[in-house]
Write an enzyme that holds these catalytic residues in place. Sequence first.
Site, PDB file in Angstrom:
ATOM      1  N   PHE A 149      -1.634  -0.919   4.515  1.00  0.00           N
ATOM      2  CA  PHE A 149      -3.037  -1.358   4.476  1.00  0.00           C
ATOM      3  C   PHE A 149      -3.475  -1.815   3.104  1.00  0.00           C
ATOM      4  O   PHE A 149      -4.443  -2.562   2.969  1.00  0.00           O
ATOM      5  CB  PHE A 149      -3.952  -0.218   4.964  1.00  0.00           C
ATOM      6  CG  PHE A 149      -4.232   0.834   3.916  1.00  0.00           C
ATOM      7  CD1 PHE A 149      -5.216   0.633   2.956  1.00  0.00           C
ATOM      8  CD2 PHE A 149      -3.511   2.028   3.871  1.00  0.00           C
ATOM      9  CE1 PHE A 149      -5.465   1.598   1.973  1.00  0.00           C
ATOM     10  CE2 PHE A 149      -3.745   2.986   2.900  1.00  0.00           C
ATOM     11  CZ  PHE A 149      -4.724   2.765   1.950  1.00  0.00           C
ATOM     12  N   LYS A 173       4.198  -7.427  11.397  1.00  0.00           N
ATOM     13  CA  LYS A 173       3.387  -6.355  11.991  1.00  0.00           C
ATOM     14  C   LYS A 173       2.543  -5.793  10.852  1.00  0.00           C
ATOM     15  O   LYS A 173       2.970  -4.904  10.121  1.00  0.00           O
ATOM     16  CB  LYS A 173       4.299  -5.280  12.594  1.00  0.00           C
ATOM     17  CG  LYS A 173       3.696  -4.471  13.727  1.00  0.00           C
ATOM     18  CD  LYS A 173       2.422  -3.748  13.384  1.00  0.00           C
ATOM     19  CE  LYS A 173       2.639  -2.515  12.541  1.00  0.00           C
ATOM     20  NZ  LYS A 173       1.336  -1.952  12.018  1.00  0.00           N
ATOM     21  N   SER A 226       4.433   4.299   3.413  1.00  0.00           N
ATOM     22  CA  SER A 226       4.620   5.640   2.852  1.00  0.00           C
ATOM     23  C   SER A 226       6.085   6.083   3.004  1.00  0.00           C
ATOM     24  O   SER A 226       6.813   5.596   3.867  1.00  0.00           O
ATOM     25  CB  SER A 226       3.693   6.621   3.564  1.00  0.00           C
ATOM     26  OG  SER A 226       3.955   6.582   4.949  1.00  0.00           O
ATOM     27  N   CYS A 281       0.349   1.318  -4.835  1.00  0.00           N
ATOM     28  CA  CYS A 281       1.602   2.047  -5.010  1.00  0.00           C
ATOM     29  C   CYS A 281       2.052   2.026  -6.468  1.00  0.00           C
ATOM     30  O   CYS A 281       2.940   2.763  -6.855  1.00  0.00           O
ATOM     31  CB  CYS A 281       2.690   1.473  -4.132  1.00  0.00           C
ATOM     32  SG  CYS A 281       3.149  -0.168  -4.647  1.00  0.00           S
ATOM     33  N   GLU A 380       1.766  12.514  -3.288  1.00  0.00           N
ATOM     34  CA  GLU A 380       1.115  11.227  -3.570  1.00  0.00           C
ATOM     35  C   GLU A 380      -0.336  11.344  -3.101  1.00  0.00           C
ATOM     36  O   GLU A 380      -0.582  11.611  -1.922  1.00  0.00           O
ATOM     37  CB  GLU A 380       1.822  10.088  -2.824  1.00  0.00           C
ATOM     38  CG  GLU A 380       1.173   8.735  -3.086  1.00  0.00           C
ATOM     39  CD  GLU A 380       1.828   7.580  -2.321  1.00  0.00           C
ATOM     40  OE1 GLU A 380       2.288   7.777  -1.196  1.00  0.00           O
ATOM     41  OE2 GLU A 380       1.849   6.457  -2.892  1.00  0.00           O
TER      42      GLU A 380
HETATM   43  P1  NAD Z   1       1.953   3.842   6.304  1.00  0.00           P
HETATM   44  O1  NAD Z   1       3.340   4.299   6.064  1.00  0.00           O
HETATM   45  O2  NAD Z   1       1.026   4.781   7.012  1.00  0.00           O
HETATM   46  O3  NAD Z   1       1.944   2.491   7.191  1.00  0.00           O
HETATM   47  C1  NAD Z   1       2.730   1.389   6.827  1.00  0.00           C
HETATM   48  C2  NAD Z   1       3.068   0.599   8.086  1.00  0.00           C
HETATM   49  O4  NAD Z   1       3.821   1.440   8.968  1.00  0.00           O
HETATM   50  C3  NAD Z   1       1.846   0.126   8.866  1.00  0.00           C
HETATM   51  O5  NAD Z   1       2.090  -1.155   9.350  1.00  0.00           O
HETATM   52  C4  NAD Z   1       1.748   1.151   9.983  1.00  0.00           C
HETATM   53  O6  NAD Z   1       1.183   0.600  11.157  1.00  0.00           O
HETATM   54  C5  NAD Z   1       3.181   1.534  10.228  1.00  0.00           C
HETATM   55  N1  NAD Z   1       3.317   2.920  10.683  1.00  0.00           N
HETATM   56  C6  NAD Z   1       2.499   3.977  10.402  1.00  0.00           C
HETATM   57  N2  NAD Z   1       2.953   5.087  10.995  1.00  0.00           N
HETATM   58  C7  NAD Z   1       4.072   4.755  11.662  1.00  0.00           C
HETATM   59  C8  NAD Z   1       5.007   5.482  12.463  1.00  0.00           C
HETATM   60  N3  NAD Z   1       4.860   6.785  12.685  1.00  0.00           N
HETATM   61  N4  NAD Z   1       6.057   4.815  12.978  1.00  0.00           N
HETATM   62  C9  NAD Z   1       6.216   3.503  12.744  1.00  0.00           C
HETATM   63  N5  NAD Z   1       5.363   2.752  12.003  1.00  0.00           N
HETATM   64  C10 NAD Z   1       4.308   3.384  11.463  1.00  0.00           C
HETATM   65  O7  NAD Z   1       1.350   3.388   4.899  1.00  0.00           O
HETATM   66  P2  NAD Z   1      -0.135   2.937   4.562  1.00  0.00           P
HETATM   67  O8  NAD Z   1      -1.026   4.140   4.610  1.00  0.00           O
HETATM   68  O9  NAD Z   1      -0.507   1.752   5.344  1.00  0.00           O
HETATM   69  O10 NAD Z   1       0.043   2.462   3.051  1.00  0.00           O
HETATM   70  C11 NAD Z   1       0.002   3.341   1.954  1.00  0.00           C
HETATM   71  C12 NAD Z   1       1.388   3.783   1.557  1.00  0.00           C
HETATM   72  O11 NAD Z   1       2.196   2.651   1.270  1.00  0.00           O
HETATM   73  C13 NAD Z   1       1.402   4.612   0.278  1.00  0.00           C
HETATM   74  O12 NAD Z   1       2.332   5.652   0.432  1.00  0.00           O
HETATM   75  C14 NAD Z   1       1.871   3.628  -0.781  1.00  0.00           C
HETATM   76  O13 NAD Z   1       2.493   4.202  -1.905  1.00  0.00           O
HETATM   77  C15 NAD Z   1       2.820   2.804  -0.004  1.00  0.00           C
HETATM   78  N6  NAD Z   1       3.031   1.507  -0.609  1.00  0.00           N
HETATM   79  C16 NAD Z   1       4.214   1.287  -1.235  1.00  0.00           C
HETATM   80  C17 NAD Z   1       4.440   0.081  -1.853  1.00  0.00           C
HETATM   81  C18 NAD Z   1       5.741  -0.183  -2.544  1.00  0.00           C
HETATM   82  O14 NAD Z   1       5.967  -1.326  -2.880  1.00  0.00           O
HETATM   83  N7  NAD Z   1       6.595   0.788  -2.752  1.00  0.00           N
HETATM   84  C19 NAD Z   1       3.465  -0.918  -1.841  1.00  0.00           C
HETATM   85  C20 NAD Z   1       2.268  -0.660  -1.174  1.00  0.00           C
HETATM   86  C21 NAD Z   1       2.066   0.559  -0.556  1.00  0.00           C
END
Ligand code: NAD
Length: 495
Positions: A149, A173, A226, A281, A380
């Site tokens: 997000f 997605k 995450s 992140c 985090e």
């Molecule tokens: P998230 O892991 O909750 O969601 C990321 C994606 O995975 C979304 O599209 C979501 O719909 C999908 N998703 C969520 N739960 C799922 C599940 N159980 N099974 C399959 N798909 C699922 O992350 P978020 O809250 O959207 O974003 C924040 C996180 O992303 C933080 O941990 C941040 O550090 C990380 N992030 C990392 C980077 C990087 O480059 N390393 C960059 C941006 C964000």
Amino acid sequence: MQRISHWIDGRVVDGRSGRTGPVWDPATGAQQAEVALADASEVDAAVASAKAAFPGWRATNLSRRAEVMFHLRELIDANRKEIATLITAEHGKVLTDALGEVARGLENVEFACGVPHLLKGGFSEQASTGVDVYSIRQPLGVVAGITPFNFPAMVPMWMFANALACGNTFVLKPSEKDPSAAMLLAELVRAAGLPDGCFNVVHGDKVAVDRLLAHPDVAAVSFVGSTPIARSIYETGTRNGKRVQALGGAKNHMLVLPDADLDMAADAAVSAAYGSAGERCMAVSVVLAVDSIADPLVAKIAERLPAITVGPASDTASEMGPLITAEHRDKVAGYVADAPGEGATVVVDGRDSGVEGDGFFLKPSLLDHVTPGMRSYDEEIFGPVLSVVRVGSYAEGLQLINDNPFGNGTALFTRDGGVARQFQFDVNVGMVGINVPVPVPVSYYSFGGWKASLFGDSHMYGPEGVNFYTRGKVVTARWPDPATSQVDLGFPQNR
Ligand code: NAD
């Protein structure tokens, strides 16, 4: 209620799963739209469209592919404000921040404009007598991107710009929390001249992701999100035979040495910790302050916080917007609530945002005397909470960074070039800033952390992105004189 649907085969396709998710306005706390959540058959339709488009797009010559990227570059440039406004409405970050996101995403489209150069192979004439050997890189097929997000436009651009330029077709997605920027990008990609089917957007949650990971026609998956989800995406995707790069969470430390310019370090810590309400992140989450300068550094950070204007993006005076959801706001506030009980000091308590209404706001919080073992250090937070850990020396600070399970970004503040050079040599982190607090690499390098911040071998975008979205082929060729033909059962040798 506004309804946000999928983008399949070059047009908007209504969701038919019967499942939807809420899209909030984080600045007011009200639901502003509902987004379709795809079922497996809708994912299948998007993958089928991308599969059908692949042979034609893959055969499209490099000049034409570059031309589409140049058009896309112009269209995104012309629509910066529109994309940023959608980000702001659903994510909540302020407009200047959203414009910065679009600009950094656009750099990846600009990089992809150079695809003819990027896909040049190697050639060895006369590798054996009369034999030439050359290498080429070819696209994988249908590739999927699953995005978080916090950067609803930039992270998709990290992925699809290079994926498409390299000749793949793409299924995105996006995060179901802020899905609209992806839809505008889809329209722009189409307007740039990409054939229908090459770029698709399916909205959804775990159901859609699970289908993408299982689908036999998806060759590769790029994920950003995450760490627990990244790990499971990597394990499931690779088990299903896919190429996977899965970028996870972070706990970025900024080490401040006694010789650093403390005002500059305090400005950097505040900018990097509280920008985008800490939902980056690459946000600095921990300042490691060497004891002799810890008191003045904490004081300098604390004195800057009251000047930060928290409020809705609609108010141009706002510098820091709300968090993404009420649940996330409450979770972040919980770290501040728990800090005294764990032995930390709450120097600035930002739990009372002071913003009227039901928006998901927090003000900046500052914790001091944090130590490993406390929740605010071990997890985090992904919100506007900065923890200060006091360390006795450079070596102790370095050890903490290297012991941390995450390894996304880190920064060192010092005037000592020798120490900085040693730090870059010793630190087990993928992206390092020397007096730069948010060291997100430019698009012609690659982005990615180490340890629990990345599962897979390839970092994202830049040269590693091109490698990820292509596979190598080596051709050994001879154009013989038929008169020299003979049977030879020996293993081919070159000398
Ligand atoms: P998230 O892991 O909750 O969601 C990321 C994606 O995975 C979304 O599209 C979501 O719909 C999908 N998703 C969520 N739960 C799922 C599940 N159980 N099974 C399959 N798909 C699922 O992350 P978020 O809250 O959207 O974003 C924040 C996180 O992303 C933080 O941990 C941040 O550090 C990380 N992030 C990392 C980077 C990087 O480059 N390393 C960059 C941006 C964000």
